[in-house]
Each structure stands twice: as structure tokens, then as C-alpha cells.
Design a protein around this motif. Structure first.
Motif, PDB file in Angstrom:
ATOM      1  N   ALA A 109       0.827  -1.204   0.000  1.00 40.08           N
ATOM      2  CA  ALA A 109       0.000   0.000   0.000  1.00 40.08           C
ATOM      3  C   ALA A 109       0.864   1.258   0.000  1.00 40.08           C
ATOM      4  O   ALA A 109       0.603   2.219  -0.737  1.00 40.08           O
ATOM      5  N   ILE A 110       1.907   1.265   0.826  1.00 41.03           N
ATOM      6  CA  ILE A 110       2.823   2.411   0.895  1.00 41.03           C
ATOM      7  C   ILE A 110       3.502   2.627  -0.453  1.00 41.03           C
ATOM      8  O   ILE A 110       3.581   3.751  -0.971  1.00 41.03           O
ATOM      9  N   ALA A 111       4.004   1.539  -1.030  1.00 41.39           N
ATOM     10  CA  ALA A 111       4.747   1.646  -2.279  1.00 41.39           C
ATOM     11  C   ALA A 111       3.887   2.226  -3.389  1.00 41.39           C
ATOM     12  O   ALA A 111       4.312   3.137  -4.118  1.00 41.39           O
ATOM     13  N   GLN A 112       2.646   1.720  -3.514  1.00 41.19           N
ATOM     14  CA  GLN A 112       1.793   2.213  -4.601  1.00 41.19           C
ATOM     15  C   GLN A 112       1.330   3.636  -4.340  1.00 41.19           C
ATOM     16  O   GLN A 112       1.215   4.440  -5.271  1.00 41.19           O
ATOM     17  N   THR A 113       1.085   3.978  -3.074  1.00 41.66           N
ATOM     18  CA  THR A 113       0.649   5.339  -2.749  1.00 41.66           C
ATOM     19  C   THR A 113       1.738   6.346  -3.097  1.00 41.66           C
ATOM     20  O   THR A 113       1.480   7.411  -3.671  1.00 41.66           O
ATOM     21  N   LEU A 114       2.979   6.022  -2.759  1.00 44.78           N
ATOM     22  CA  LEU A 114       4.087   6.928  -3.064  1.00 44.78           C
ATOM     23  C   LEU A 114       4.353   7.021  -4.561  1.00 44.78           C
ATOM     24  O   LEU A 114       4.735   8.075  -5.073  1.00 44.78           O
ATOM     25  N   GLU A 115       4.121   5.908  -5.269  1.00 49.76           N
ATOM     26  CA  GLU A 115       4.423   5.907  -6.696  1.00 49.76           C
ATOM     27  C   GLU A 115       3.275   6.481  -7.521  1.00 49.76           C
ATOM     28  O   GLU A 115       3.511   7.234  -8.474  1.00 49.76           O
ATOM     29  N   CYS A 116       2.040   6.161  -7.151  1.00 47.51           N
ATOM     30  CA  CYS A 116       0.903   6.540  -7.988  1.00 47.51           C
ATOM     31  C   CYS A 116       0.031   7.640  -7.378  1.00 47.51           C
ATOM     32  O   CYS A 116      -0.881   8.133  -8.024  1.00 47.51           O
TER      33      CYS A 116
END
Length: 531
Positions: free
Chosen positions: A87-94
Motif C-alpha cells: 500500500a505504501i509503495a503504490q501510494t508513493l508511486e501513484c
């Protein structure tokens, strides 16, 4: 926490262009956010909680005063959780993320949430905060699992019904042969006789097993007969003693010399008692005492005011009591709910007690439960009974069940046997011909109609398999009737009489034989119909 470079943040994803606007909303207009049912949480990019609305308090258990200022990974998320990491990774990326999470409340209760994460950045594009909006979907997921579980059970029931029908066709000639051989072979040695007895006993056990499979497949109403609960309790006690750990002491106490008779489905009551005994066994992992008790009681009209499902009258009360771990007070009102269980995953479906209640209710009875933690549990079943003084004395019951006064032998009558199984046709022909009947056989509906058209003046009765392929049974029976309105049909099937009646309304059907049936059942039914 790993923070990706600001250049990786996709523009346009945040709801607000400036993070200051978000802080303003959470500060000055927090009353509006407290009115929504979703949990709304705002936390800085380094994980410190900045805002925690009232629904978050209700959903997760932590008050805003204790949550704000803490690191969110200290109490709500776990840093090593792969779902959190994703969740963190996608939030920061997208700039946003949507998905489902399994979280723990302050009380340690696991809840499922549909979570939406949004990234907010400063004017220069630097990630500043993450806003999460969570909806509690625990009940929805539970209902979804229950629905899928119910579908699996329904499919399993349909499969079991089909298998049971085939097994009945296999067992019918076996049961008949074990009863016919002693008549054909008069001088059997003792060893052969023992082998034949073993075959007979095991075929009967197979018949009882199929009956239990059909009881599960039908799932509700069964066929009620007059039965004596003493024998059923003795059988259940014997099963418990033979299969339960030796650390569990099993005892049976019958309080009255003569227990009253029940009108009940024996297979379903057997299922109820076995289910309660298994629950009792599981509640005593280190051993204890399992007690079965039965007594005749009269329930007064005063008692019915205390129990909403009780009616005044005569009952047999059956108690299943253990000395096990007991049931928590907060769970006692939930134990009969479908799919509710306190057992570990894989060790219980939560359907057992629900089925128990349904069966007892279908018998117009009710249940009382009492339990104390670490001191045991007691289930008390109240089943409507027929006292001897109320019109069904034991002598009358015996007379109703005893068909020995009907002569078994035929009088050279011609019987048409219709079944697609060659082994069943052969053994039925051999059996009834041994008792002075004549037979002709058909393997399908059209052949049976052709034979009946040629010989209907001579054929006295038809033994008809209900589930035979090659024709609708209702149409076949109707065609028999059109040839001769006085035709007598005896229907044979693995289905229950009630299920056949629901699909076939015909006066042509004079009797019903549930496969696999005994030679006695067959001969008595034939003589009854012919007489």
C-alpha cells in the motif's frame, strides 16, 4: 520507512492541491468528518498521526487523544506486513491506493476494511501526508464466506443425493441376497453361516449409512416414525464409548422405567445426539465426564410463559452434559447462529448447533442450554412425546408396527418388475418367485408399457423404480393408469416418500419402498397392496 523521491509522485492524484488545505479541513471542519461512518485518518509521511475522526475511534478502539502524535505503525499497521508495504509503495508511486486490509482493534479483534489511501504533497511536490479512508467490511466478508460455504454445502448435498441413489441400487440386491440364501441353502455349515451373517450385518450398516447421507442431502424434514428413544440413546452411548478417548467417562441414565414414545426421524435425532456428544468431547481435551440422561416430563402452561418455544404437554427430555471448558457468557446467545464457532479454523464449521436447533424445531421441540466456564455445559432437548395414557398404548404401537399377521406367500399372482439395474430385476424376481409369485421384467419405461399393454389383464401389481432413465416417472404411471384405471403400482426409490409425493400426485401409487429394503418389507408391501 522507505520514502521514494518526489519525482516519482504522479501529479493530479491528491484530492487537494495543497496539503495546507487538508489540514484546514481536518481542523476547522472536523465536525463534518466526525459525522461520516468511515474511519478517516491523516498521518505525516514519516508515520505520525495528525488527525483521527470519531468513526476511527469507534472502529479501532483508540481515542483520538491517545492516537494523535503516535507512530501509526506502533498500533494500527505493522511495518513488516507485506500488505502495508504494498500500500505504501503504490501510494508513493501513484498517489493513491485502494484495497482490503485485515487490521486488529485495540481489543485484539480482527476486522476487514476496504481502505483508500491518498498522498498529499507540498507546493514544491514533496510528499507530506497520507489520508486513509476505511470502511468496515467485516460483516460483508463474513456473509460472503457464509454464502460460498452454503453453496458448497448445497452442491455437496446434491452430489450426496446422487451417490446415495447409486449406492442404494448396489445395496438392494446385496441385502436381498443375504436374506434369500438361507432359504435356498438349507444345510449351511457353521462357518458359512457366520460369514453370511457378517455379510448381512455389514449390508445393513451400509443401508444405514446411505440413510444418513440422504438425511444430510435433504437437509430438513425427514420421515417421522414411532420410535423408542431408549434404544437410540444406547446406540449413541456405545459409539461414544468406542470412539472417544478413554480419558472421557461416558454414562447413560434413564430416569423412567418406560420412556414415552417419540414421533421422530431416527437418523436426524441420531445426528443431533452425535453432534452434541462430539462438541462435548472437544470441550474436554484433557478428559472428563459425558453424561446422557432421559426422562418423561409434563410441561405446564406456567412454564411456557418462561420459554417462548415451549407448549404445554408431554415431552421426553434428553440431556447431554459435559464437565469441559464451558461457554463464555457473551457467546451463549450466539452458539446456534449459522457459522458461529469458537473453534479454531479447520476444526469446526459453525453449522453443527444450527443444524441441531433446526432438527429439534422441525420436531416441534425446543432446547435449553446452561454453561459455566471451566465447569461444563448442559444441552437439554425437549421432544414432544406420546404417553401411553393418551391414546397410543404400547400394545397399539406394537400392533401398528407388527405386520406378521399378513401372510407372506403369494397366490401365483403375476408381478411386473421395472428397473434399469439387471441385478435388481434378477434378485427381485428370484425373491418373490420363492414366495409363490410369478414375474415378468422390463428394463425401461417403454418396454414396461408394452408389457403392461399385452398382459394388463393378468398383471396384479407393478414394482416400479422411480429414478429409472428413459421416461418421466409421472408420465409412465399416467400411461399405466390410462391402460387400466385399477393398476396397482409400488414405487421403489432411494428418495423419500415425501419427495416422490411432491413430484407425483397419483392414486395409482399404492405403496412406497425405500431402497434398499428387506425381503420382509417387500413381501409385506406386496400382500398389503394385493389384499
Amino acid at each position: 520507512m522507505e520514502i521514494r523521491s518526489p519525482s516519482a509522485v504522479v501529479s493530479g492524484a491528491p484530492v487537494f492541491s495543497r496539503v495546507e488545505e487538508l489540514y484546514e479541513l481536518c481542523g476547522e471542519r472536523s465536525l463534518l468528518l466526525d459525522l461520516v461512518t468511515d474511519a478517516i485518518v491523516l498521518w505525516s509521511i514519516d508515520g505520525q498521526v495528525k488527525y483521527w475522526n470519531r468513526s476511527a475511534e469507534r472502529m479501532y478502539g483508540w481515542l483520538a487523544a491517545s492516537a494523535i502524535g503516535k507512530q501509526i505503525v506502533e498500533f494500527l499497521y505493522h511495518l513488516e506486513d507485506p500488505h502495508y508495504q504494498a500500500a505504501i509503495a503504490q501510494t508513493l508511486e501513484c498517489g493513491e491506493w485502494n484495497g482490503e486490509l485485515q487490521l486488529l482493534t485495540r481489543e485484539g479483534k480482527s476486522i476487514a476494511v476496504a481502505s483508500h489511501w491518498y498522498l498529499f504533497a507540498a507546493d514544491n511536490g514533496t510528499p507530506q501526508s497520507i489520508l486513509t479512508i476505511d470502511s468496515d467490511i467485516t460483516q460483508h466478508k463474513l456473509l460472503e464466506r457464509q454464502f460460498l460455504h452454503a453453496q458448497r454445502l448445497e452442491n455437496l448435498g446434491a452430489l450426496a443425493s446422487g451417490i446415495a441413489h447409486d449406492l442404494n441400487n448396489i445395496l438392494t440386491p446385496i441385502v436381498a441376497i443375504t436374506e434369500l440364501l438361507p432359504l435356498k441353502l438349507k444345510n449351511l455349515d457353521e462357518r458359512t453361516q457366520k460369514l453370511l451373517n457378517t455379510l448381512s450385518e455389514n449390508s445393513k450398516r451400509g443401508r444405514e449409512l446411505v440413510a444418513q447421507i440422504l438425511s444430510f442431502a435433504r437437509g430438513g424434514d425427514g420421515e417421522h416414525t414411532l420410535l423408542q428413544p431408549r434404544h437410540l440413546l444406547a446406540e449413541v452411548m456405545q459409539i461414544a464409548r468406542q470412539t472417544f478417548p478413554r480419558s472421557i467417562e461416558v454414562s447413560l441414565h434413564i430416569e423412567n422405567t418406560h420412556l414415552w414414545t417419540l414421533s421422530a426421524d431416527a437418523n436426524q435425532l441420531h445426528q443431533v445426539l452425535i453432534n452434541l456428544c462430539i462438541n462435548a468431547r472437544d470441550a474436554m481435551p484433557t478428559g472428563g465426564e459425558l453424561t446422557l440422561r432421559a426422562e418423561n416430563i409434563i410441561i405446564s402452561s406456567e412454564y411456557t410463559k418462561l420459554h417462548p418455544h415451549a407448549h404445554s404437554g408431554a415431552y421426553v427430555a434428553i440431556t447431554v452434559a459435559d464437565t469441559g471448558i464451558g461457554i463464555e457468557p457473551e457467546s451463549i446467545d450466539l452458539i446456534f447462529e449459522p457459522f458461529f464457532t469458537t473453534k479454531e479454523i479447520g476444526k469446526g464449521t459453525g453449522l453443527g448447533l444450527s443444524i441441531v436447533r433446526t432438527i429439534v424445531k422441525n420436531h416441534h421441540g425446543f432446547i435449553d442450554v446452561s454453561s459455566q466456564v471451566d465447569r461444563g455445559t448442559q444441552f437439554r432437548l425437549y421432544l414432544p412425546a406420546t404417553p401411553p395414557s393418551e391414546g397410543f398404548p404400547h400394545a397399539q404401537i406394537a400392533a401398528k408396527c407388527d405386520l406378521s399377521h399378513i401372510p407372506l406367500a403369494g397366490k401365483n399372482e403375476l408381478i411386473l418388475i421395472v428397473d434399469d439395474e439387471p441385478s435388481i430385476r434378477e434378485i427381485l424376481s428370484t425373491t418373490i418367485e420363492s414366495y409363490q409369485y410369478r414375474t415378468i421384467s422390463a428394463s425401461n419405461s417403454q418396454q414396461a408399457i408394452d408389457l403392461y399393454t399385452q398382459h394388463h389383464g393378468e398383471i396384479r401389481a407393478i414394482l416400479l423404480d422411480y429414478m429409472m432413465p428413459g421416461g418421466n416417472p409421472s408420465d409412465t404411471i399416467a400411461r399405466f393408469h390410462s391402460i387400466d384405471p385399477n393398476v396397482r403400482a409400488i414405487v421403489m426409490s432411494g428418495l423419500s416418500a415425501g419427495e416422490i409425493e411432491a413430484h407425483t400426485q397419483s392414486e395409482t401409487i399404492k405403496a412406497f419402498l425405500a431402497k434398499p429394503f428387506s425381503t420382509q418389507d417387500l413381501l409385506h408391501t406386496l400382500r398389503t397392496v394385493l389384499n
